[in-house]
Design an enzyme around this catalytic site. Structure first.
Site, mmCIF file in Angstrom:
data_model
loop_
_atom_site.group_PDB
_atom_site.id
_atom_site.type_symbol
_atom_site.label_atom_id
_atom_site.label_comp_id
_atom_site.label_asym_id
_atom_site.label_seq_id
_atom_site.Cartn_x
_atom_site.Cartn_y
_atom_site.Cartn_z
ATOM 1 N N ALA A 40 0.759 -1.172 -0.091
ATOM 2 C CA ALA A 40 0.000 -0.145 0.129
ATOM 3 C C ALA A 40 0.867 1.333 0.109
ATOM 4 C CB ALA A 40 -0.966 0.208 1.083
ATOM 5 N N ASP A 41 0.152 2.355 -0.558
ATOM 6 C CA ASP A 41 0.955 3.710 -0.379
ATOM 7 C C ASP A 41 -0.072 4.805 -0.312
ATOM 8 O OD1 ASP A 41 3.818 4.427 -0.639
ATOM 9 O OD2 ASP A 41 2.791 6.078 -2.076
ATOM 10 N N THR A 42 0.333 5.829 0.241
ATOM 11 C CA THR A 42 -0.596 6.956 0.306
ATOM 12 C C THR A 42 -0.079 8.245 0.020
ATOM 13 O OG1 THR A 42 -1.644 5.810 2.170
ATOM 14 C CG2 THR A 42 -1.978 8.207 2.111
#
Length: 192
Positions: free
Chosen positions: A70-72
């Site tokens: 995941a990345d934000t």
């Protein structure tokens, strides 16, 4: 036979979010990758690419596992607001977000033990109230901004800055839980 789920992330918030919904990864393995955007790469494409790259790096070293990457990204106007390197930069970011709407993009990638890959993008709009200097000074002084995209954590004291969000709250914290659950269920993952 699959050996369980690996969270390919260094974020303690992502682990806490998974635990909140009853998913306990067998391992947490941060993926060290180059997060530099390609020339002309849009934030939505970048966050999906980074999530996939994190998952791929960890999956290559851990066959037979489910791997969740995941990345934000926090984006204000056309500017990507990363993690502040210091208090001065944190102050610049908070002043930029003050009184404005920004977007939080979340990229989620799941790689199944058979190598099948699924990727999702989640976008949340966040509206900040107008911040005065004292509010920014107080927030900087508690250090909560450290290690957080956009130099704020909505799950902490910065909640007082946000009168409205449109979309997934957990996406702003670090991992969109409803979408992650749908991704896991759709791929056939069953927690222990």
């Amino acid at each position: 036979m699959n050996a369980g789920l690996i969270l390919a992330s260094a974020s303690p918030r992502r682990l806490e979010l998974l635990l909140q919904i009853g998913i306990r990864p067998k391992k947490v393995i941060p993926a060290s990758i180059n997060e530099t955007p390609s020339q002309f790469e849009k934030p939505a494409a970048l966050v999906k690419r980074l999530a996939a790259k994190k998952a791929n790096v960890v999956a290559e070293q851990n066959p037979n596992f489910w791997v969740l990457g995941a990345d934000t990204l926090v984006v204000c106007g056309r500017r990507i607001i990363g993690k502040a390197a210091n208090e001065v930069e944190a102050r610049v970011y908070l002043n930029l977000l003050s009184g404005r709407r920004h977007r939080v993009y979340g990229g989620i990638c799941l790689i199944a033990p058979d190598g099948k890959r699924s990727i999702r993008l989640v976008t949340t709009a966040v509206i900040f109230k107008r911040l005065n200097r004292k509010e920014i000074d107080n927030y900087i002084s508690i250090g909560e901004w450290e290690g957080k995209a956009g130099a704020y954590g909505i799950q902490g004291a910065a909640a007082a800055f946000v009168p409205k969000i449109i979309g997934s709250y957990s996406n702003v914290v670090g991992l969109a839980l409803a979408e992650t659950t749908l991704l896991l269920n759709g791929a056939g993952f069953r927690p222990d």
